[in-house]
Design a protein around this motif. Structure first.
Motif, PDB file in Angstrom:
ATOM      1  N   UNK A 187       0.955  -1.223  -0.092  1.00 36.50           N
ATOM      2  CA  UNK A 187       0.138   0.002  -0.230  1.00 36.50           C
ATOM      3  C   UNK A 187       0.850   1.168   0.029  1.00 36.50           C
ATOM      4  N   UNK A 188       2.096   1.149   0.676  1.00 39.61           N
ATOM      5  CA  UNK A 188       2.877   2.277   0.707  1.00 39.61           C
ATOM      6  C   UNK A 188       3.610   2.445  -0.871  1.00 39.61           C
ATOM      7  N   UNK A 189       3.722   1.466  -1.280  1.00 37.51           N
ATOM      8  CA  UNK A 189       4.523   1.625  -2.404  1.00 37.51           C
ATOM      9  C   UNK A 189       3.687   1.981  -3.549  1.00 37.51           C
ATOM     10  N   UNK A 190       2.313   1.837  -3.511  1.00 37.00           N
ATOM     11  CA  UNK A 190       1.266   2.380  -4.404  1.00 37.00           C
ATOM     12  C   UNK A 190       1.028   3.881  -4.112  1.00 37.00           C
ATOM     13  N   UNK A 191       1.374   4.524  -3.008  1.00 40.18           N
ATOM     14  CA  UNK A 191       1.417   5.644  -2.845  1.00 40.18           C
ATOM     15  C   UNK A 191       2.676   6.541  -3.226  1.00 40.18           C
ATOM     16  N   UNK A 192       3.852   5.820  -3.462  1.00 36.36           N
ATOM     17  CA  UNK A 192       5.051   6.368  -3.765  1.00 36.36           C
ATOM     18  C   UNK A 192       5.415   6.738  -5.268  1.00 36.36           C
ATOM     19  N   UNK A 193       6.262   7.623  -5.562  1.00 31.45           N
ATOM     20  CA  UNK A 193       6.755   7.893  -6.838  1.00 31.45           C
ATOM     21  C   UNK A 193       7.800   7.344  -6.857  1.00 31.45           C
ATOM     22  N   UNK A 194       8.667   7.086  -5.787  1.00 28.89           N
ATOM     23  CA  UNK A 194      10.158   6.328  -5.922  1.00 28.89           C
ATOM     24  C   UNK A 194      10.190   5.584  -4.682  1.00 28.89           C
ATOM     25  N   UNK A 195      10.807   4.276  -4.862  1.00 33.94           N
ATOM     26  CA  UNK A 195      11.037   3.521  -3.837  1.00 33.94           C
ATOM     27  C   UNK A 195      12.673   3.503  -3.607  1.00 33.94           C
TER      28      UNK A 195
END
Length: 434
Positions: A187-195
Motif C-alpha cells: 500500500x505504501x508502494x502504491x502511494x510512492x513515486x520512488x522507492x
C-alpha cells in the motif's frame, strides 16, 4: 503511470546535467560529515543487539532505537504487529508529510540472519572495518538512511518532503503468508513515486553499483516414485529403473533444456531410497535404503529465480513437461512450485533513476554509479513495490561476507552512502508534483 515517472526523471536529469553541488547541497554534505563519528556509534548500538528474525524481542529493540531517531526528526512513527501465528516481530513505519511534491518510500530491515546464540561476534572493530552480526546486511544501510534524513533536516531540506519509511522485521525469513507480511508495504508502494532501498552497496570491476532489477525468489519440489524391488532386476521391464535414476534423468534434462540468461534453478537438496522424509522446521532430510534395493522414493528441493513473470512461466512449463513426459520404465514424477519474492524486471525509468543517483554521486566527488547485473544480487523487499513505483536498491553500506560468519563493513562507506542518499532524496523531492 510509467510515462509520468519517465517525464519527472527527465526533468531531474535536465536540471542537473551540468550542475555541481548547490549551496544547500554543500551544507547537506557537511552535515553528514560532521555526524560521521556519531553515525558509527549509532551503528554499533544497533549491531550490539542480536536481532535474528526469530528473535522478536531483539528485532523490536533495534526498532525502538531507530524509532527514537525518526521521532526526533519529526516523523510520525508506529509499530505494525503481525498475527501471533506468524511468529515475527512486525514492522516499524514512519511518515513525514510535506507540501506538494514527489512521495518517496525508503526501505530497510531490522532483522539479520544471525539468530540468538550465534557464535559470530556482535561487534568487532578491525581498523577501518567492522565485523559483526548484520553490520552490512543491513544495519549499515539503516544507519545510512537515518543519517541522510538527519542531514536533510539539519538544513531545512526535509521540511517540505513527503517521505515514508518502513523497516521490516522479517526480511531475512519472511513471515507466512507473505501477502499478509507485506500488505502494508504494498500500500505504501502504491502511494510512492520512488522507492529507495538501502540493502548493501557493491562494487563491480571497481565501480560502485545500484540495482534496478532483482530476480524472483521461489522454489520447487520434485517427487519421484519407482518400484521397490531387488537390485538384480533393475532396468528390467518388471522392476523398472527406480526413483533415483528417474530423478537423475529429470535434473539433467533441466540442465540441458531449461537454461537461459538470468534464469537459475538450483537443486539444493536431493534424497532418495526405500523410505524418505523431510522436516521443514529443521530443513533436515532422512532416507532409508540399501544398495541392493531399487529406490522407491526420491525428492528434490530446489530454488528458482527469474527476472520477469514471462520468464518464470516459460521455465515452469518446460520443467513440468520434462517431469511428466519421457519417464523411465516403472517410474512417475510430479513437481510443484512456490514463489516468495516476485521478480523486479529492469525498466527505462529505473535506469534513468540510476543516472540521477550517479550524477549526485559524481557531483559530490564520489564517482559514478553503474547498474548491477541482477544475477549478482539476491531477492529483497523492494520487489514487492516494484510493480507500482520506480525502485532502486543498493543504497546501503559496502562490506564483505554478507550472511556469513565473516560479514563485515567498510566504515567509510557509511559517510559515502549517507551523502549519496541525502543528495538523491533532496533532488527527487525537488521534482514537480504529479
Amino acid at each position: 503511470m510509467l510515462m509520468r515517472f519517465t517525464a519527472a526523471i527527465a526533468f531531474l536529469l535536465a536540471g542537473t546535467a551540468h550542475a555541481q553541488l548547490t549551496d544547500t547541497e554543500q551544507r547537506i554534505v557537511a552535515a553528514v560529515k560532521q555526524r560521521s563519528p556519531a553515525a558509527l556509534e549509532l551503528l554499533e548500538q544497533s549491531v550490539r543487539i542480536n536481532s535474528g528474525t526469530l528473535n522478536p524481542e531483539g528485532v523490536r529493540a533495534v526498532g525502538e532505537i531507530y524509532r527514537a531517531e525518526l521521532d526526533a526528526l519529526g516523523f510520525k512513527t508506529r509499530w505494525i504487529a503481525m498475527p501471533p501465528a506468524m511468529k515475527r516481530a512486525g514492522h516499524l513505519v514512519a511518515v513525514h508529510e510535506g507540501g506538494p511534491g514527489k512521495r518517496l518510500l525508503l526501505l530497510g530491515h531490522l532483522d539479520t540472519v544471525f539468530e540468538k546464540g550465534s557464535s559470530v561476534p556482535l561487534w568487532e572493530r578491525r581498523g577501518d572495518r567492522v565485523r559483526g552480526q548484520g553490520v552490512n546486511d543491513m544495519k549499515g544501510g539503516d544507519v545510512i538512511m537515518l543519517e541522510a534524513l538527519r542531514a536533510l533536516r539539519s538544513v531545512g531540506a526535509l521540511d517540505g518532503a513527503n517521505v515514508e519509511v518502513m523497516f521490516t522485521g522479517d526480511e531475512e525469513r519472511g513471515g507466512q503468508p507473505l501477502k499478509v507480511a507485506r500488505a502494508d508495504m504494498v500500500e505504501m508502494g502504491k502511494r510512492a513515486d520512488y522507492a529507495l532501498s538501502f540493502e548493501g552497496n557493491s562494487k563491480h570491476d571497481g565501480v560502485d553499483t545500484a540495482s534496478i532489477a532483482r530476480r524472483s525468489s521461489g522454489g520447487w519440489v520434485l517427487k519421484v516414485q519407482g518400484k521397490a524391488a531387488h537390485s538384480m532386476g533393475v532396468f528390467s521391464a518388471q522392476s523398472g529403473y527406480g526413483a533415483i535414476y528417474e530423478t537423475a534423468r529429470i535434473l539433467n534434462a533441466f540442465r540441458e533444456q531449461v537454461i537461459e540468461p538470468s534464469l537459475t534453478f538450483n537443486p539444493g537438496l536431493v534424497f532418495g531410497g526405500t523410505n524418505v522424509s523431510y522436516a521443514e522446521d529443521t530443513a533436515t532430510a532422512s532416507a532409508f535404503g540399501k544398495s541392493n534395493v531399487i529406490a522407491r522414493d526420491s525428492e528434490v528441493l530446489g530454488d528458482l529465480r527469474y527476472l520477469s513473470p514471462e520468464q518464470g512461466e516459460r521455465a515452469r512449463q518446460k520443467m513440468r513437461a520434462i517431469v511428466t513426459t519421457g519417464n523411465l520404465p516403472g517410474t512417475s514424477a510430479t513437481i510443484s512450485f512456490s514463489e516468495s519474492y516476485p521478480p523486479m524486471p529492469p525498466t527505462d525509468a529505473g535506469r534513468k533513476l540510476v543516472e540521477i543517483y550517479s550524477k549526485a554521486s559524481q557531483d559530490a566527488g564520489l564517482g559514478r554509479i553503474e547498474v548491477l547485473d541482477p544475477s549478482m544480487r539476491g531477492a529483497g523487499d523492494v520487489q514487492f513495490v516494484a510493480p507500482y513505483t520506480v525502485g532502486i536498491d543498493g543504497l546501503g553500506a559496502q562490506g564483505r561476507g554478507s550472511h556469513t560468519d565473516d560479514e563485515d563493513l567498510e566504515i567509510a562507506s557509511i559517510e559515502r552512502g549517507a551523502i549519496r542518499a541525502a543528495l538523491l532524496i533532496y533532488r527527487l523531492a525537488q521534482a514537480p508534483a504529479p
